[in-house]
Design a protein around this motif. Structure first.
Motif, short mmCIF file in Angstrom:
data_model
loop_
_atom_site.label_atom_id
_atom_site.label_comp_id
_atom_site.label_asym_id
_atom_site.label_seq_id
_atom_site.Cartn_x
_atom_site.Cartn_y
_atom_site.Cartn_z
N GLU A 55 46.80 33.22 50.36
CA GLU A 55 47.45 31.87 49.94
C GLU A 55 47.05 30.64 50.63
O GLU A 55 47.03 29.44 50.33
CB GLU A 55 48.68 32.13 50.74
CG GLU A 55 49.96 32.64 49.58
CD GLU A 55 51.23 32.98 50.32
OE1 GLU A 55 51.32 32.57 51.35
OE2 GLU A 55 51.84 34.03 49.76
N GLU A 110 48.72 37.43 39.83
CA GLU A 110 47.64 37.65 40.89
C GLU A 110 47.70 38.91 41.47
O GLU A 110 46.69 39.59 41.76
CB GLU A 110 48.03 36.45 41.93
CG GLU A 110 47.85 35.04 41.60
CD GLU A 110 49.19 34.39 40.73
OE1 GLU A 110 50.13 35.25 40.45
OE2 GLU A 110 48.77 33.72 40.13
N HIS A 111 48.81 39.48 41.80
CA HIS A 111 49.10 40.84 42.24
C HIS A 111 48.33 41.92 41.32
O HIS A 111 47.29 42.66 41.63
CB HIS A 111 50.67 41.33 42.39
CG HIS A 111 50.79 42.67 42.89
ND1 HIS A 111 51.98 42.79 43.58
CD2 HIS A 111 49.83 43.68 43.11
CE1 HIS A 111 52.06 44.05 43.98
NE2 HIS A 111 50.74 44.63 43.66
N TYR A 112 48.66 41.80 40.05
CA TYR A 112 47.82 42.43 39.14
C TYR A 112 46.03 42.36 39.23
O TYR A 112 45.31 43.34 39.35
CB TYR A 112 48.03 42.42 37.71
CG TYR A 112 47.33 43.27 36.48
CD1 TYR A 112 47.87 44.61 36.57
CD2 TYR A 112 46.31 43.02 35.94
CE1 TYR A 112 47.20 45.40 35.73
CE2 TYR A 112 45.71 43.58 34.94
CZ TYR A 112 46.12 44.95 34.97
OH TYR A 112 45.54 45.58 33.94
N TYR A 145 55.25 42.81 39.33
CA TYR A 145 53.99 42.23 39.51
C TYR A 145 53.92 40.74 39.05
O TYR A 145 54.36 40.60 38.12
CB TYR A 145 52.98 43.03 38.85
CG TYR A 145 52.50 44.43 39.45
CD1 TYR A 145 53.32 45.26 40.15
CD2 TYR A 145 50.89 44.58 39.82
CE1 TYR A 145 52.71 46.41 40.63
CE2 TYR A 145 50.51 45.54 40.20
CZ TYR A 145 51.38 46.63 40.60
OH TYR A 145 50.82 47.65 41.32
N THR A 146 53.18 40.12 39.95
CA THR A 146 52.63 38.78 39.68
C THR A 146 51.49 38.91 39.20
O THR A 146 50.59 39.84 39.25
CB THR A 146 52.68 37.82 40.72
OG1 THR A 146 51.73 38.43 41.39
CG2 THR A 146 54.06 37.57 41.41
N VAL A 174 44.41 40.94 41.87
CA VAL A 174 43.80 41.72 43.02
C VAL A 174 43.68 42.98 42.97
O VAL A 174 42.69 43.67 43.46
CB VAL A 174 44.83 41.05 44.26
CG1 VAL A 174 44.32 41.91 45.72
CG2 VAL A 174 44.74 39.75 44.40
N GLU A 175 44.71 43.64 42.56
CA GLU A 175 44.75 45.36 42.63
C GLU A 175 43.68 45.82 41.62
O GLU A 175 42.92 46.45 42.12
CB GLU A 175 46.10 45.76 42.01
CG GLU A 175 46.13 47.39 42.19
CD GLU A 175 47.59 47.79 41.69
OE1 GLU A 175 48.54 47.73 42.74
OE2 GLU A 175 47.89 48.11 40.92
N VAL A 177 47.33 45.58 49.13
CA VAL A 177 47.43 44.30 48.27
C VAL A 177 48.17 43.28 48.73
O VAL A 177 48.05 41.93 48.59
CB VAL A 177 47.88 44.79 46.78
CG1 VAL A 177 48.05 43.48 45.83
CG2 VAL A 177 46.83 45.78 46.32
N GLN A 178 49.45 43.44 49.29
CA GLN A 178 50.33 42.38 50.00
C GLN A 178 49.69 41.66 50.80
O GLN A 178 49.76 40.48 51.12
CB GLN A 178 51.65 43.02 50.36
CG GLN A 178 52.59 43.52 49.37
CD GLN A 178 52.94 42.53 48.19
OE1 GLN A 178 52.67 41.23 48.53
NE2 GLN A 178 53.40 42.60 46.93
N ASP A 203 50.27 49.34 47.94
CA ASP A 203 51.07 48.16 47.80
C ASP A 203 50.89 47.17 49.16
O ASP A 203 50.88 46.05 49.13
CB ASP A 203 52.52 48.49 47.60
CG ASP A 203 52.88 48.92 46.18
OD1 ASP A 203 52.00 48.57 45.23
OD2 ASP A 203 53.73 49.47 46.03
N LEU A 210 47.05 39.38 49.30
CA LEU A 210 47.81 38.25 48.62
C LEU A 210 48.17 37.19 49.87
O LEU A 210 48.17 36.06 49.33
CB LEU A 210 49.04 38.76 47.88
CG LEU A 210 48.48 39.31 46.46
CD1 LEU A 210 49.83 40.22 45.83
CD2 LEU A 210 48.21 38.44 45.61
#
Ligand code: HEC
Ligand code: HEC
Length: 415
Positions: A304, A359-361, A356-357, A363-364, A296-297, A293, A300
């Motif tokens: 931006e 994008e999060h999904y 999850y957004t 990227v992961e 990935v954060q 997490d 993310l």
């Protein structure tokens, strides 16, 4: 009494033989010891020669089509048999001569200024010392050293200018005389050996934006065709172009094409090699949720400030990164078609992905595929786990932009 003599003689003989043999062995051991480093070096030399030979064959079969048969480059790839790759600065001898002359010039001016000024606080010895220094310059450069030096500087500068003019042919093929070292241009701090080797392993996926085709990834670990020992052979072969070589201007002019510097976002794009890489490595991550997490954060957050280009993403997806080789066949991987719909309508409904957004999904899924295995029939470890070591932020943004454009119906949802 005869017998006694005989026995004594025998013993003497044996001692003699023993001593001789002992000395002989010592000489032999000594000889071997003395020659060992030499034999070792010869052995290593032979090993290297064989590796270079194997590298030459690999080069002909895999690299020559882009880099040219003799490594001089072509419209498809830069020259490697190239003084710039080896960091040869043809101006260095002239520049250092000019620098020496300028130092002497400044020194003479300083001596004059001191001696012409107020010398009352100097001892006679100090003054004599300074005068001796000036006299030494006169001995070296003649009656008017300052003028003579000025003349020599001018002649060196003319020599420099002439050399620069002779380089024009190379400049037309992308050479910049002010940047004689390729490693300097890309800001590589390691060895040339490591530069070549890592380029071979991972390729330069981003170079598709300024070359007809990107430098491919060759290592089997990155999905390429070659084993690591073969990459070693190729590296030795490429480095051998610069081994014990006195590079000449002719060598520079023989290069057909120099490395290109992407006009925009240059540094970042060229450095597909190392520093810009996202650098996330998780071989087996199932019980390291917090690490995942956090990583990935971080990514993310960095994303931006990057705008993805879906067209470039498509090129990467279908070309250099070969994502489509799996994702175009639903029995191997979730189909590209409808990916974004699937994420929104199906994946993010899974309680395991609460919060999850999309994008999060994405990227992961791309950087740490094993963090969450898409349900249904797809196995863990089927997707390469090393994109975190191969992509830079721009590439990731481009891929995401491309996948987001796939908001058509999800073929998997029909089942
Ligand atoms: C499809 C064409 C293609 C093939 C085949 C290819 N390359 Fe490249 N190679 C490139 C391009 C394009 C670049 C420039 C990448 C860049 O500027 O970032 C490059 C860059 C390199 C570099 C770095 C040079 C530099 O100045 O940055 C090395 C080293 C290299 N290639 C070695 C090889 C070797 C060895 C092979 C064979 C195993 C090979 N390449 C095969 C296209 C190719
Ligand atoms: C060797 C085959 C293979 C390659 C190459 C591959 N993938 Fe995958 N990918 C899979 C498999 C199998 C899954 C499903 C299992 C999983 O979730 O890890 C998957 C899952 C995904 C998912 C999640 C899709 C969903 O519906 O949940 C995304 C997004 C994705 N891959 C993107 C990519 C991208 C982008 C690339 C190229 C950079 C790539 N993949 C390259 C095999 C591959």
């Amino acid at each position: 009494m005869n017998l006694k003599r005989l026995i004594l003689e025998r013993i003497e003989n044996r001692v003699l033989v023993g001593t001789t043999m002992f000395l002989g062995i010592m000489v032999l051991v000594g000889w071997v010891a003395i020659n060992e480093p030499g034999r070792m070096a010869a052995f290593q030399q032979e090993h290297l020669a064989r590796s270079i030979e194997k590298g030459a064959e690999l080069f002909t079969n895999n690299c020559a089509e882009c880099h040219g048969g003799n490594g001089l480059g072509s419209g498809r790839a830069p020259g490697l048999n190239n003084p710039q790759l080896f960091g040869i600065d043809f101006f260095a001898p002239i520049d250092s001569a000019i620098a020496d002359l300028e130092t002497a010039q400044a020194d003479i001016a300083q001596l004059h200024a001191t001696l012409d000024g107020d010398t009352s606080s100097m001892t006679a010895d100090e003054k004599a010392g300074l005068e001796a220094q000036l006299a030494a310059y006169t001995d070296q450069y003649g009656q008017d050293p300052a003028a003579a030096i000025q003349e020599q500087i001018a002649s060196k500068q003319a020599e420099r200018q002439a050399l620069q003019t002779q380089m024009q042919g190379a400049v037309d093929k992308g050479y910049n005389p002010d940047q004689p070292s390729r490693l300097g241009i890309v800001g590589w701090n390691g060895t040339l050996d490591a530069f070549v080797h890592t380029t071979l392993i991972a390729g330069r996926p981003v170079s598709s934006s300024y070359w007809p085709q990107p430098m491919p990834a060759w290592s089997q670990t990155a999905g390429g065709p070659l084993r690591d020992d073969q990459l070693g052979d190729l590296t030795n072969y490429v480095l051998n172009w610069g081994a014990n070589r006195a590079w000449t201007l002719e060598d520079l002019l023989a290069v057909n094409q120099f490395a290109k510097i992407p006009a925009e976002g240059g540094a970042a794009a060229v450095e597909g090699v190392a520093p810009e890489i996202i650098n996330i490595q998780f071989a087996d991550v199932t019980d390291r949720r917090a690490d995942i997490d956090a990583s990935v954060q971080r990514v993310l957050g960095e994303l931006e400030s990057v705008t993805g280009d879906p067209n470039n993403g498509q090129t990467l997806y279908n070309g250099a990164l070969a994502c489509s080789s799996c994702h175009s066949n639903a029995s191997i991987a979730p189909p590209t078609e409808g990916t974004f719909t699937r994420i929104n309508d199906t994946r993010l409904k899974d309680p395991a992905l609460a919060g999850y957004t999309p994008e999060h999904y994405l990227v992961e899924s791309i950087l740490i595929p094993n963090a969450y295995i898409s349900p249904s029939t797809y196995p863990a470890n089927a997707m390469p786990q090393n994109f975190g070591e191969r992509l830079d932020l721009q590439m990731l943004a481009d891929l995401i932009a491309y996948l987001k454009s796939h908001d058509e119906p999800d073929p998997l949802a029909a089942n």
